[in-house]
Enzyme design. Structure first.
Site, PDB file in Angstrom:
ATOM      1  N   HIS A  39       0.842  -1.207   0.000  1.00  0.00           N
ATOM      2  CA  HIS A  39       0.000   0.000   0.000  1.00  0.00           C
ATOM      3  C   HIS A  39       0.877   1.257   0.000  1.00  0.00           C
ATOM      4  CE1 HIS A  39      -2.793  -2.919   2.061  1.00  0.00           C
ATOM      5  NE2 HIS A  39      -3.573  -2.458   1.127  1.00  0.00           N
ATOM      6  N   GLN A 155      -8.948  -8.004 -10.186  1.00  0.00           N
ATOM      7  CA  GLN A 155      -9.624  -6.796  -9.694  1.00  0.00           C
ATOM      8  C   GLN A 155      -9.249  -5.585 -10.575  1.00  0.00           C
ATOM      9  OE1 GLN A 155     -10.111  -5.544  -5.430  1.00  0.00           O
ATOM     10  NE2 GLN A 155      -8.324  -4.288  -5.847  1.00  0.00           N
TER      11      GLN A 155
END
Ligand code: PAF
Length: 294
Positions: A39, A155
């Protein structure tokens, strides 16, 4: 500087409006928290390429196909906010469930076809939950750019298709997977692995790499290439969910290789499910057409 934290949709919109008015580009990194170096890389790329960086932290209940996975999902807002601060995030959106899904919420966004295989078939309803929440977040934040990790390649492909099909005026920026030195892709689920399980986990990357090497080395049979990887995973302690080749854009299983492919894998180690993938460029000329027989 500490990021500004918002729990309400309206107050976030009001805070973002002045930036938009003066032409600042807004970069958005949607997350479910439990932030790790993968992240941090998304936030870093966003920081480099957008004027204002917004991240959301919301463990989206409707994308979990197993209640236990939802309950065990890491929640550590304090740590996450520190990561955001270190990454230079400007605004954090951390709504609660009722803010995102008021009573009676009954609208869903679904991308057909691309959700049919791989994680889509292993986790029924998962991608519908992802596309629904990401649509909502896109409307709430209104970013110019949004950043998604390549680790979740299916995704990523689904979001790219959704943005195209529904005319979201947003550029999707793919960001490379961050790995441990032994190849294990960073994931919020890695901390659930026991010491022994952690030792097995890099086998997934090893298996994907073996297939990629076989294809790059001119292996004409994808079936043969995949079997090299499947053998690596065929050991006690690992149970393979899927291990296949996919078209990177359509996320359909590949029969004949004419273009780049993604080698896609999902495995169970004990109660933990891990996914990873590698993009393999197409090197072959006319004589290099390979046929996949699965
Ligand atoms: O990749 C994730 O963390 C989630 O699927 C996302 C995109 C934040 C939607 O909840």
């Amino acid at each position: 500087v500490k990021p500004q934290i918002f729990t309400g949709i309206q107050s976030l919109k009001e805070a973002l409006a002045p930036y938009r008015l003066i032409g600042k580009t807004i970069g958005f990194v949607p997350t479910m928290g439990a932030l790790h170096a993968g992240h941090a890389r998304l936030l870093e790329v966003a920081r480099e390429s957008s004027d204002v960086v917004v991240t959301s932290i919301f463990v989206n209940p409707i994308q979990f196909d197993r209640k236990e996975d939802y309950e065990r999902y890491g929640r550590c807002l304090e740590d996450d906010l520190r990561t955001c601060e270190d990454a230079g995030v400007d605004l954090v959106f951390a709504p609660d469930i009722s803010e995102m899904y008021p009573d009676g919420a009954s609208t869903f966004v679904e991308v057909h076809g691309l959700s049919d295989h791989f994680c889509g078939s292993s986790r029924p309803g998962h991608f519908r939950g992802v596309t629904t929440v990401v649509s909502k977040l896109f409307h709430i934040v209104g970013p110019d750019l949004a950043y998604f990790g390549e680790k979740d390649a299916q995704q990523l492909a689904i979001i790219q298709r959704m943005v195209r099909d529904l005319d979201f005026p947003i550029r999707i920026v793919p960001v490379s997977t961050v790995r441990e030195p032994d190849g294990l892709a960073l994931s919020s689920r890695n901390i659930r692995l026991s010491v022994d399980e952690r030792k097995l986990a890099p086998k997934l990357y090893g298996a994907l790499s073996a297939v990629a090497a076989a294809l790059s080395g001119g292996e004409r049979s994808a079936k043969a290439a995949l079997s090299v990887g499947r053998r690596i995973l065929d050991i006690p302690g690992i149970s393979t969910d899927y291990f296949d080749l996919a078209d990177p854009d359509t996320m359909q299983p590949v029969a004949t290789i004419r273009d780049p492919v993604r080698v896609m894998g999902a495995i169970w180690i004990g109660g933990t499910r891990l996914i990873d993938n590698l993009l393999v460029p197409f090197l072959g000329g006319a004589d290099a057409t390979r046929t996949v027989g699965q």
